[in-house]
Scaffold this motif. Sequence first.
Motif, PDB file in Angstrom:
ATOM      1  N   THR A 117      -2.909   2.874   1.540  1.00  0.00           N
ATOM      2  CA  THR A 117      -3.453   2.201   2.727  1.00  0.00           C
ATOM      3  C   THR A 117      -3.142   2.986   3.997  1.00  0.00           C
ATOM      4  OG1 THR A 117      -1.447   0.860   2.753  1.00  0.00           O
ATOM      5  CG2 THR A 117      -3.418  -0.144   1.778  1.00  0.00           C
ATOM      6  N   SER A 118      -2.424   4.099   3.839  1.00  0.00           N
ATOM      7  CA  SER A 118      -2.116   4.971   4.975  1.00  0.00           C
ATOM      8  C   SER A 118      -2.327   6.413   4.558  1.00  0.00           C
ATOM      9  CB  SER A 118      -0.645   4.826   5.405  1.00  0.00           C
ATOM     10  OG  SER A 118      -0.407   3.590   6.028  1.00  0.00           O
TER      11      SER A 118
ATOM     12  N   TRP B  75      -5.990  -4.271   1.736  1.00  0.00           N
ATOM     13  CA  TRP B  75      -5.968  -4.786   3.096  1.00  0.00           C
ATOM     14  C   TRP B  75      -5.090  -3.884   3.965  1.00  0.00           C
ATOM     15  CZ3 TRP B  75      -5.411  -7.665  -1.315  1.00  0.00           C
ATOM     16  CH2 TRP B  75      -6.270  -8.742  -1.500  1.00  0.00           C
ATOM     17  N   VAL B  76      -5.518  -3.681   5.195  1.00  0.00           N
ATOM     18  CA  VAL B  76      -4.671  -3.002   6.178  1.00  0.00           C
ATOM     19  C   VAL B  76      -4.507  -3.953   7.356  1.00  0.00           C
ATOM     20  CG1 VAL B  76      -4.512  -1.069   7.805  1.00  0.00           C
ATOM     21  CG2 VAL B  76      -5.304  -0.679   5.466  1.00  0.00           C
ATOM     22  N   LYS B  77      -3.265  -4.262   7.692  1.00  0.00           N
ATOM     23  CA  LYS B  77      -2.983  -5.276   8.720  1.00  0.00           C
ATOM     24  C   LYS B  77      -3.747  -6.558   8.428  1.00  0.00           C
ATOM     25  CE  LYS B  77      -1.776  -3.159  13.133  1.00  0.00           C
ATOM     26  NZ  LYS B  77      -2.128  -3.125  14.556  1.00  0.00           N
TER      27      LYS B  77
ATOM     28  N   GLY C 185       0.829  -1.208   0.000  1.00  0.00           N
ATOM     29  CA  GLY C 185       0.000   0.000   0.000  1.00  0.00           C
ATOM     30  C   GLY C 185       0.857   1.248   0.000  1.00  0.00           C
TER      31      GLY C 185
ATOM     32  N   ILE D 295      -8.576   2.464   7.238  1.00  0.00           N
ATOM     33  CA  ILE D 295      -7.282   2.885   6.692  1.00  0.00           C
ATOM     34  C   ILE D 295      -6.339   3.170   7.859  1.00  0.00           C
ATOM     35  CG2 ILE D 295      -7.730   5.388   6.633  1.00  0.00           C
ATOM     36  CD1 ILE D 295      -6.534   5.367   3.759  1.00  0.00           C
ATOM     37  N   ARG D 296      -5.032   2.993   7.653  1.00  0.00           N
ATOM     38  CA  ARG D 296      -4.057   3.321   8.695  1.00  0.00           C
ATOM     39  C   ARG D 296      -3.935   4.847   8.736  1.00  0.00           C
ATOM     40  NH1 ARG D 296       0.137  -0.199  10.999  1.00  0.00           N
ATOM     41  NH2 ARG D 296      -0.445  -1.848   9.534  1.00  0.00           N
TER      42      ARG D 296
ATOM     43  N   LEU E 171      -7.712   5.191  -0.602  1.00  0.00           N
ATOM     44  CA  LEU E 171      -7.770   3.733  -0.767  1.00  0.00           C
ATOM     45  C   LEU E 171      -7.968   3.329  -2.215  1.00  0.00           C
ATOM     46  CD1 LEU E 171     -10.084   2.440   2.092  1.00  0.00           C
ATOM     47  CD2 LEU E 171      -7.739   1.675   1.621  1.00  0.00           C
TER      48      LEU E 171
ATOM     49  N   ASP F  58      -0.297  -4.643   4.640  1.00  0.00           N
ATOM     50  CA  ASP F  58      -0.958  -3.462   4.062  1.00  0.00           C
ATOM     51  C   ASP F  58      -0.726  -3.581   2.565  1.00  0.00           C
ATOM     52  OD1 ASP F  58      -1.151  -2.772   6.752  1.00  0.00           O
ATOM     53  OD2 ASP F  58      -0.638  -0.675   6.413  1.00  0.00           O
TER      54      ASP F  58
ATOM     55  N   GLY G 238      -3.863   1.081  14.684  1.00  0.00           N
ATOM     56  CA  GLY G 238      -3.690   1.758  13.392  1.00  0.00           C
ATOM     57  C   GLY G 238      -3.973   3.248  13.432  1.00  0.00           C
TER      58      GLY G 238
END
Lengths: 467, 467
Positions: free
Chosen positions: A109-110, A413-415, A52, A138-139, A104, A379, A191
């Motif tokens: 992802t962050s 995907w996040v974590k 990400g 989202i992170r 996203l 991520d 997160g």
Amino acid sequence: MTFTIQNVLLAIDDGYTTSDVQVVDGKIVAVAPNLDVVGDIIDGTNKLLLPGFVNAHTHSSEMWQRGVISILPLELWLAELYDFAPIDTEKVYLSALGTAVETLLSGGTSVVDHLVLIPGQELETIASAVRAYQEVGIRAFIAPLLQDESLSAGLPAGDSSQSHEPFFRSTTATLAIIEEAIKQFHRPDEGVYILVAPTGIQLCTDALFAGCIELSDRYNLCRHSHLLETKAQAKLAQEKYGCSAVTHLKQIGYLGDRTSLAHCVWLNDADITILADTKSTVVHNPLSNLRLGSGIAPILKYRQAGVNVTFGCDGASSNDSQDLLEAIKIGAILHNVTDFDYRHWITPRQAVEMASLGGVKALNLADQLGSITVGKEADLVLYNLTNLSLMPRTDPIGLLVLGRPTNVVDSAWVKGKQIVANGQVTTINVDELRQELFNLSEWTTQRQSPTRTQLEHHYRHIMGLSS
Amino acid sequence: MTFTIQNVLLAIDDGYTTSDVQVVDGKIVAVAPNLDVVGDIIDGTNKLLLPGFVNAHTHSSEMWQRGVISILPLELWLAELYDFAPIDTEKVYLSALGTAVETLLSGGTSVVDHLVLIPGQELETIASAVRAYQEVGIRAFIAPLLQDESLSAGLPAGDSSQSHEPFFRSTTATLAIIEEAIKQFHRPDEGVYILVAPTGIQLCTDALFAGCIELSDRYNLCRHSHLLETKAQAKLAQEKYGCSAVTHLKQIGYLGDRTSLAHCVWLNDADITILADTKSTVVHNPLSNLRLGSGIAPILKYRQAGVNVTFGCDGASSNDSQDLLEAIKIGAILHNVTDFDYRHWITPRQAVEMASLGGVKALNLADQLGSITVGKEADLVLYNLTNLSLMPRTDPIGLLVLGRPTNVVDSAWVKGKQIVANGQVTTINVDELRQELFNLSEWTTQRQSPTRTQLEHHYRHIMGLSS
């Protein structure tokens, strides 16, 4: 949190391989062909998996003014922005949702949200953004935007003797708010991260920087700031410190490997050496630097000096989008006009690494994120390579970075938690969000900004523009 | 061909009005609120109607190499492009379809295709593109790309004594092909126009320009060419003519109000005056100028000098998209870094006018197209303003130009014929096109271009780059 992506394209060396990727409990546990299936099966056929990206500098609530602020340089644009800033935490919540969704759906992802605080509702503002980002999944790196000087102090005085209203809130009170925010909201395991984030040398005293450094050290927080976005700020730094802003920030101890600095347009070679020596990160915001006429940041020089560089969209009223792929494209190709030697130019693969690993380095998480490596957290973003905007098939990363991809993020995907599937954000109802943004806004054209009117004559004078 | 759009937003002065627009037999016959309905009813609620834009410079068959050509300056990029050019008219047909679709779905109703001809199949190449554009229904200006010197002649000699292979086809034979193309395909009433279009001074003799001028005058055709895209071309012009390329083109009579010139990056003030005096049009291709490191064209100077400027995507392997809204955004904001006086910067409304009226001026059709004016032909685009990428509501044109609109074209008409409805091209099966582009291509990475290898040492030498 546990799944196996099968037969997906992965970038290796200068080419690609087809592989499986196993994720267990949010971590990447295996990357190889023909793995045993664990958890859900994700079909990776004709898809590309990348780490990400990080939207490493934005201001989410600017979304309420995108498309409408006049075509102006930063200092006057800011005046207009401030005059019409939202003062409603529900709006902050909605624009944070919007920022998360657009980030996203363009591979991020962050997000680092240099969040404009509503005066008197600072903690509520932060809470609203935290709620939005947690709902989306989202992170989120929330960097409450701090200042302790009033807006007009951000302009160089030149030959005038300007006096400025004191800022409405004391430095001590501001720092107390941030400490409270850290206690309430800084939850790396969930997160959500708080950063210390003075807006920049143009509106902050050394006392505010010192307080932020102290909080950063005590709570192990990353640091963020704008830096030398405009020529006016470079002039102001000389007036204020008698040296460059970078030298000053080094002297007061603000720089370091947990410090990311947005824009960095007006730095000289000595400044660049300081960034490299201190391992500070430059966040490149190419679109807002163009929109506001700030200049072209010397990104190729940063890279040659070994400075870590990543990308941000910047706020949606200086861009006026939150599409990371757009920021990466323009941020990569823009610099080709600054150096005739094409061997220095940024390749699409380098741009992808800057946007992923470069972004997490800025956030002190390079050991946990930013590449598809066994042991790192998942991520991840899966791109559908069969979309018309990526046709015909050629080099997937070349198409993603140099093209104009539309609707190409299949999954994210996040974590290890899937928050985009089949091109749709799964955690919130995006159509309801769209409807709420519609309902709470109206078609707007000409707006008169009193603060712009107040500052414009002085601005033109100090910038040497005819009146 | 006959319809009434009701309650649609139209741009007026600095604001908007809600109105109806009546189109009868392909022409705009009335623009006012509460018109009697004629023909089909189109609901314009929460939609904006603009004149169609012109994609005023592209090379459709480059789509086959988008995303894959190395990050190189024009002269070496061209070598790689030529080494892998498609030599199959079916591919030309498909990439023309793709170019038409992407242009339409980003607001364009006209395309100027500086079409690369397959050697020995020149008329078949043109026929394939004509067939594609007629099937889609976009207004097509086909400018067969002509040269009569070989590729290596496009580099300045510097201190070397280079000799070049003669081009495989004589000037006379080339001009005969174009005359035949005019006879077979130039059908303005059917929306297909042939232009004379030498690729540029770098690969064309004066005899080829003279022949094109003669055909242009005899058949009343517009003229097109590249002009001073790179610093190398500016050097070459001095070697070849002992004066600037613009002075030379003026002397040989190529300039004029039917002449459009792509790129125009390396012009000096005297050159700009010549473009203004001759009423020539500059086609700005901001993305390829960045991608190829050609430079930033002095667009603000052109505008101040009264030169007509419009936008092109350029071919899809130097951009690498065909999204006109992207070209318009970057083409508008890029120049803010070239002039501190923001009063010279391009506003979103000015950008829209450049893309529409500016485009048709270049094609000698400003009396028939390019604005929503009673009596003009109905080349119109209806934008859905409720898309998430345009939320929240602010200034519709600001959002379209400065944002990153995605899936916002609701409908498009050419000469009153609807060819996009509900966001979908209605005249061809776009999903079949996507599948064919997929089937006829493959994932590609590193390619070795022999011509690049052959030219690179000399290129670096004459550009003063270390070897």
